[in-house]
Write a protein that holds these residues in place. Structure first.
Motif, short mmCIF file in Angstrom:
data_model
loop_
_atom_site.label_atom_id
_atom_site.label_comp_id
_atom_site.label_asym_id
_atom_site.label_seq_id
_atom_site.Cartn_x
_atom_site.Cartn_y
_atom_site.Cartn_z
N GLN A 118 1.05 -7.53 -72.70
CA GLN A 118 0.11 -6.58 -72.12
C GLN A 118 -0.80 -6.01 -73.21
N LYS A 119 -0.18 -5.73 -74.36
CA LYS A 119 -0.93 -5.16 -75.47
C LYS A 119 -1.97 -6.18 -75.97
N GLU A 120 -1.51 -7.39 -76.13
CA GLU A 120 -2.40 -8.45 -76.59
C GLU A 120 -3.56 -8.63 -75.62
N LEU A 121 -3.20 -8.64 -74.37
CA LEU A 121 -4.21 -8.84 -73.33
C LEU A 121 -5.24 -7.72 -73.36
N ASP A 122 -4.75 -6.50 -73.51
CA ASP A 122 -5.65 -5.34 -73.58
C ASP A 122 -6.67 -5.51 -74.70
N LEU A 123 -6.17 -6.00 -75.84
CA LEU A 123 -7.06 -6.18 -76.99
C LEU A 123 -8.10 -7.26 -76.72
N LYS A 129 -10.59 -6.03 -74.42
CA LYS A 129 -11.47 -5.07 -75.07
C LYS A 129 -12.51 -5.78 -75.94
N SER A 130 -12.04 -6.84 -76.59
CA SER A 130 -12.97 -7.52 -77.48
C SER A 130 -13.97 -8.37 -76.69
N ASN A 131 -13.62 -8.63 -75.44
CA ASN A 131 -14.55 -9.36 -74.60
C ASN A 131 -15.56 -8.39 -73.99
N SER A 132 -16.82 -8.62 -74.27
CA SER A 132 -17.80 -7.64 -73.79
C SER A 132 -17.96 -7.68 -72.28
N SER A 157 -4.67 -1.23 -83.28
CA SER A 157 -4.39 -2.63 -82.98
C SER A 157 -4.17 -3.48 -84.22
N THR A 158 -3.50 -4.57 -83.97
CA THR A 158 -3.30 -5.51 -85.07
C THR A 158 -4.62 -6.23 -85.35
N ASP A 159 -4.99 -6.22 -86.59
CA ASP A 159 -6.32 -6.72 -86.96
C ASP A 159 -6.54 -8.19 -86.65
N ASP A 160 -5.48 -8.94 -86.86
CA ASP A 160 -5.68 -10.39 -86.70
C ASP A 160 -6.11 -10.77 -85.28
N LEU A 161 -5.58 -10.05 -84.29
CA LEU A 161 -5.97 -10.38 -82.92
C LEU A 161 -7.44 -10.10 -82.68
#
Lengths: 513, 212
Positions: free
Chosen positions: A262-267, A270-273, A295-299
């Protein structure tokens, strides 16, 4: 006029009126004494008519259907007696009033006061006719009802503890729950106490292995014969069913995976405009308290470097995985709920009772504190709500869907096979909260009088009122003290005694604080 | 406003009820009201509407809460037909108007109750048969039919409801027994039940013959 009068007299004396008599009549008409006598007769007639009318109006008033509204014991009462159709009737007094605690104001024809006791009485209305010089009194009887104060009508008959499936009329619980505390009170409703019936509500609280806790609340149907046993069976079954370290272990691993995804997906989202997957996001119905900035930077960098097309595909993949883990979690829960239903069916067969005799609602939340916060795995069938208050008591969330019928009392039960269709998926919820202030589980005995409608369960204003009510802002000034909580279970039990017209069902309230 | 339990009483007041039967009905019905007045649950939620039917159909007591209900004297004409169908029609239209279904903002009423007492058979049979499916489609907690006296025909009531009792005589005692049983079904009306389930009635006392 006199001529007609004279002719009437002649006829009464069997005297035929011929020419001679006609002449005589003319002579009598000229006689002054006859004229005077006739005038007297007319006056006498008028007087007699007056007396007739006087009595007639009185009799008609006596026979009339005079409406005096019913009064209620211990409640101030005021009513005007309408004499519109009887302008000449005057009420002097109403007898037998004072012992009722009522008074009559003859100036305004007003009956008023606070009746002391319930009774049915014949009021004696003393009246006279305004045209009656002698003012002779007459009596009209009007039946009058003073209803009892409903509070005085309720009986409190202990339930038969030797009967089958006997249950205590009240029960409380106080203890630890997660890294917080819990208090529960359950009390038989007045409607059951009145008939010496049983409490149909039930609840179970259990701290399980590996820091899991579970709270289950059940409300047996008033119309079902042994619903008290249904609610006991179901609440007990659900807590014991999860008292199993292997399935808890499994749930834990699913929850962690689910959360991480869920966290990954949220990121990624978010990064998708483009907010393309917003709608799907809502379908998951998850309240994530995730700080995206940490957030973890690499993602993020991964997301940045990905092409839009690839990013969308990655989001889709993650969503699929997420759904898989959601489905894994729900399946564990579903199996236990279905098992409960089937065991209940076996139990009904074994006891030779009908399954519907055991009708009960069920809400439970199975919860654990993780590094990232609290997780609540919940299920509900019926009309009992579970609410979480968080963010410094500023926010509230209803974490189950209520089955509220369009007419009063219509709901669904765990005993109904029709609950177990594909739609049952919507009855399961997974909620994450970084922290929370309080959790409430309640039966409709509390929800009906205090929140009235489903909508208000999601209103923080209504919850503020409810919290203030618990703090002593109520008719009886009963306080539930969360800070000084050595007797909080007894305080909550006392609080459950609140009065609310028409709401006399069993009441069960569990508060995690 | 809390949940209400609406009870509609339909009484046959055709000519054949004149005399002792109507007197007995008045006694027994007012007795029922007094009995209910002592029931705290009923005092909190019960609303009563009274419809009489002979040639004319009248809502002689419009929907009134139990606490405000006043004793009533029902009267009969000398003779004339029994417009049972018309009475059902009036009841259906009143219920449509008066029954409050639940919404997000307020609680729905308990499912309503309907009691119909007759000592004969419908004179307006066509209208009666038109109205039966209309009433059956309405979501009552219970419809109770009472065939009072030897001339009452149960078959027509059976078309309307499965809960029909018959009384051999229409004296005060028998009617009072009937209404006592009625009050127990009123108690049942204010309890939660499953969607689509039917109310279970306590067994009627021996003075009442259950028609199967």
């Amino acid at each position: 006029m006199l001529e007609e009068f004279l002719k009437d007299i002649l006829r009464q004396n069997n005297i035929q009126i011929d020419d001679v008599e006609q002449t005589t009549i003319h002579r009598v008409k000229e006689n002054s004494k006859a004229g005077e006598l006739f005038k007297t007769v007319v006056d006498v007639k008028k007087e007699i008519m007056k007396i007739f009318n006087l009595y007639d109006e009185k009799e008609k008033f006596k026979k009339s259907n005079l409406i005096i509204a019913n009064a209620n014991a211990k409640k101030y009462y005021e009513t005007s007696i309408d004499l519109g159709n009887f302008p000449n009737i005057v009420i002097d007094e109403i007898r037998n009033l004072q012992e009722l605690g009522l008074y009559f104001d003859s100036q305004d024809n007003k009956l008023y006061g606070t009746p002391k006791i319930a009774t049915t009485i014949d009021l004696q209305i003393i009246f006279h006719n305004i045209n009656d010089e002698s003012k002779s009194e007459d009596i009209k009887i009007v039946p009058f009802i003073i209803n009892a104060d409903p509070k005085d009508l309720w009986l409190d008959i202990a339930s038969d503890q030797n009967a089958i499936y006997a249950k205590d009329d009240q029960e409380t619980y106080r203890g630890n729950f997660l890294d917080k505390k819990i208090v529960v009170a359950s009390k038989r409703g007045r409607s059951h106490a009145h008939e010496g019936g049983f409490r149909d509500d039930d609840f179970r609280i259990e701290n399980l292995s590996d820091s899991w806790s579970i709270a289950a609340v059940c409300d047996g149907a008033g119309s079902a014969k042994y619903s008290r046993e249904g609610s006991r069976f179901v609440s007990e079954f659900m807590v014991s069913e999860f008292n199993d370290s292997s399935s808890l272990e499994l749930l834990k691993s699913f929850v962690i995976k689910y959360y991480e995804l869920q966290k990954e997906l949220d990121l990624l989202v978010k990064s998708n405009s483009f907010n393309t997957s917003n709608s799907k996001q809502e379908n998951l119905e998850i309240e994530t308290i995730v700080n995206l900035e940490e957030s973890t930077d690499d993602l993020i960098s991964q997301g940045d470097s990905l092409s839009e097309h690839k990013l969308l595909r990655l989001i889709e993949e993650k969503e699929l995985d997420l759904r898989k883990y959601k489905s894994d979690i729900i399946n564990v829960l579903y199996k236990s709920v279905l098992k409960c239903h089937n065991k209940l069916k076996d139990f009904a067969d074994q006891e030779e009772v009908l399954l519907r005799d055991l009708h009960t609602t069920l809400i439970f939340t199975l919860c654990r504190k993780f590094d990232f916060g609290y997780v609540f795995l919940s299920f509900g069938v019926g009309d009992c709500p579970m609410n979480i208050l968080y963010d410094g008591l500023k926010k509230v969330k209803l974490i189950n869907e209520l089955d509220v019928g369009e007419y009063g009392g219509g709901t669904r039960f765990i005993t109904m096979p029709e609950v177990f269709t594909n739609e049952i998926v919507n009855r399961f919820r997974i909620d994450f909260f970084k922290d929370f202030d309080k959790i409430f589980l309640m039966t409709d005995g509390i929800y009906d009088p205090k929140f009235i409608t489903e909508r208000k369960l999601s209103s923080i204003e209504c919850w503020s009122e409810f919290l203030s009510d618990l703090q002593g802002n109520n008719e009886d000034k009963t306080v539930v003290d969360f800070a000084n909580d050595t007797v909080i279970d007894q305080q909550l039990l006392e609080w459950l005694n609140f009065w609310s017209k028409g709401n006399h069902d069993d009441r069960t309230l569990a508060i995690i604080y | 406003m809390n949940r209400r339990l609406l009870a509609y009483f339909l009484f046959d007041t055709s000519g054949s009820m004149k005399g002792e039967p109507i007197q007995a009905l008045n006694n027994a019905f007012n007795g029922l009201i007094n009995m209910l007045r002592m029931d705290p649950q009923a005092m909190d939620s019960l609303y009563i509407s009274l419809i009489t039917f002979d040639r004319e159909v009248k809502n002689i007591v419009p929907l009134t809460d139990l606490a405000s209900f006043k004793p009533i004297e029902i009267t009969c004409p000398e003779s004339g037909p029994t417009h049972t169908g018309l009475a059902l029609e009036l009841a259906a239209s009143l219920i449509k108007k008066e029954f409050i279904t639940g919404s997000v903002d307020r609680k729905g009423d308990w499912k309503p109750l309907l009691f119909i007492l007759t000592d004969g058979k419908p004179s307006d049979l066509q209208r009666y048969r038109e109205m039966v499916p209309v009433l059956k489609a309405m979501d009552f907690a219970m419809i109770i039919g009472c065939a009072a006296g030897p001339k009452a025909e149960v078959s027509f009531l059976k078309e309307l409801t499965n809960n029909v009792v018959s009384l051999e005589v229409t004296d005060s005692l028998t009617l009072t027994t009937f209404f006592k049983w009625v009050s127990s079904s009123i108690e049942q009306g204010g309890k939660s039940q499953g969607v689509g389930e039917v109310l279970q009635l306590p067994p009627p006392p021996k003075e009442l013959n259950v028609v199967v």
